[in-house]
Design a protein around this motif. Structure first.
Motif, PDB file in Angstrom:
ATOM      1  N   VAL A   3       0.769  -1.219  -0.126  1.00 50.46           N
ATOM      2  CA  VAL A   3       0.002   0.124   0.066  1.00 50.46           C
ATOM      3  C   VAL A   3       0.933   1.328  -0.009  1.00 50.46           C
ATOM      4  N   ILE A   4       1.672   1.270   0.838  1.00 53.56           N
ATOM      5  CA  ILE A   4       2.790   2.630   0.843  1.00 53.56           C
ATOM      6  C   ILE A   4       3.599   2.612  -0.354  1.00 53.56           C
ATOM      7  N   ALA A   5       4.149   1.653  -0.909  1.00 51.71           N
ATOM      8  CA  ALA A   5       4.756   1.418  -2.117  1.00 51.71           C
ATOM      9  C   ALA A   5       3.804   2.155  -3.116  1.00 51.71           C
ATOM     10  N   THR A   6       2.710   1.584  -3.235  1.00 50.05           N
ATOM     11  CA  THR A   6       1.995   2.205  -4.474  1.00 50.05           C
ATOM     12  C   THR A   6       1.578   3.597  -4.366  1.00 50.05           C
ATOM     13  N   LEU A   7       1.263   3.929  -3.181  1.00 48.77           N
ATOM     14  CA  LEU A   7       1.096   5.487  -2.833  1.00 48.77           C
ATOM     15  C   LEU A   7       2.368   6.418  -3.112  1.00 48.77           C
ATOM     16  N   HIS A   8       3.419   5.901  -2.781  1.00 49.84           N
ATOM     17  CA  HIS A   8       4.606   6.493  -3.019  1.00 49.84           C
ATOM     18  C   HIS A   8       4.758   6.570  -4.695  1.00 49.84           C
ATOM     19  N   ALA A   9       4.549   5.588  -5.252  1.00 54.82           N
ATOM     20  CA  ALA A   9       4.728   5.605  -6.856  1.00 54.82           C
ATOM     21  C   ALA A   9       3.783   6.639  -7.455  1.00 54.82           C
ATOM     22  N   ARG A  22       4.769  10.124  -9.418  1.00 54.74           N
ATOM     23  CA  ARG A  22       4.512  10.129 -10.919  1.00 54.74           C
ATOM     24  C   ARG A  22       3.887  11.362 -11.133  1.00 54.74           C
ATOM     25  N   THR A  23       3.220  12.032 -10.391  1.00 56.13           N
ATOM     26  CA  THR A  23       2.134  13.072 -10.326  1.00 56.13           C
ATOM     27  C   THR A  23       2.805  14.194  -9.580  1.00 56.13           C
ATOM     28  N   ARG A  24       3.905  14.150  -9.284  1.00 54.45           N
ATOM     29  CA  ARG A  24       5.042  15.336  -8.842  1.00 54.45           C
ATOM     30  C   ARG A  24       4.463  15.789  -7.443  1.00 54.45           C
ATOM     31  N   ARG A  25       3.887  14.935  -6.620  1.00 56.39           N
ATOM     32  CA  ARG A  25       3.187  15.526  -5.525  1.00 56.39           C
ATOM     33  C   ARG A  25       4.065  14.862  -4.080  1.00 56.39           C
ATOM     34  N   LEU A  26       4.985  14.300  -4.524  1.00 55.81           N
ATOM     35  CA  LEU A  26       5.908  13.904  -3.468  1.00 55.81           C
ATOM     36  C   LEU A  26       6.653  14.625  -2.856  1.00 55.81           C
ATOM     37  N   SER A  27       6.481  14.787  -1.437  1.00 53.70           N
ATOM     38  CA  SER A  27       7.455  15.609  -0.747  1.00 53.70           C
ATOM     39  C   SER A  27       8.885  15.461  -0.864  1.00 53.70           C
ATOM     40  N   VAL A  28       9.857  16.167  -0.865  1.00 57.28           N
ATOM     41  CA  VAL A  28      11.557  15.832  -1.101  1.00 57.28           C
ATOM     42  C   VAL A  28      11.991  16.624  -0.024  1.00 57.28           C
TER      43      VAL A  28
END
Length: 203
Positions: free
Chosen positions: A115-121, A125-131
């Motif tokens: 679940v976490i890996a899918t959410l991360h992906a 891909r949608t450029r909404r991942l915090s860095v």
């Protein structure tokens, strides 16, 4: 097993199941009685939480409670304590059923890691991942039209927990004009649906 239409109660129940360390079985609210009985036999849930429209399909031998009963219980809360067993990343978290196009629906078991890996992906891909070291992406509003028991609806349920987004739900059958109005009124930035629904809104 959660068995009902999209609702705030469904969302609260889902997170309550996760918090207790149990496995959430996402029941298809459109199942026929034989399909539901098959799902109950293959997953053997300790409890079914159903809305009024689906409760009658649940066999009498299956322990169940309604969303309405839970809502009444929340109105008069009692102090409840429990020890939550630690859940390993590779332990089951959710069971989502396939469509059953080649037979009866099959339960796909998703681990916490999955679940976490899918959410991360999806976020990447949608450029909404915090860095780390950069400002978080701006919060957005998500429109949920897919049923929450569907993998697409389930993914949208996960998003706000990491991005602080707002969930906006459509009600009842899909209405293209209503969806278009919600997109404008609620400043919707994300809408995960099937192509037919997109085509109707564009038309």
């Amino acid at each position: 097993m959660l068995l009902g239409a999209n609702s705030i109660e469904w969302v609260v129940c889902f997170w309550a199941v996760v918090e207790t360390g149990a496995i959430a079985v996402l029941g298809n609210g459109w199942w026929s009685r034989p399909e539901l009985e098959h799902a109950l036999a293959t997953t053997a849930p300790s409890l079914v939480v159903a809305d009024h429209a689906r409760s009658e399909r649940v066999p009498d031998s299956q322990p169940r409670i309604s969303f309405a009963e839970l809502t009444d219980a929340i109105a008069a809360p009692a102090t409840v304590t429990f020890e939550r067993p630690p859940a390993g990343e590779d332990e089951p978290s959710v069971i989502i059923f396939t469509s059953g196009t080649t037979g009866l629906p099959k339960g796909a078991v998703l681990s916490h890691r999955c679940v976490i890996a899918t959410l991360h992906a999806v976020l990447e891909r949608t450029r909404r991942l915090s860095v780390a070291g950069t400002p978080p992406p701006p919060r957005s509003a998500l429109l949920v039209s897919l049923p929450l028991f569907h993998v697409g609806g389930f993914q949208q349920l996960m998003m706000p927990m990491v991005g602080g987004s707002t969930l906006v739900f459509t009600e009842g059958r899909s209405d293209a004009a209503r969806v278009a109005q919600l997109i404008e009124d609620q400043a919707i930035r994300v809408w995960s649906v099937v192509p037919t629904m997109v085509t109707r809104v564009l038309d």
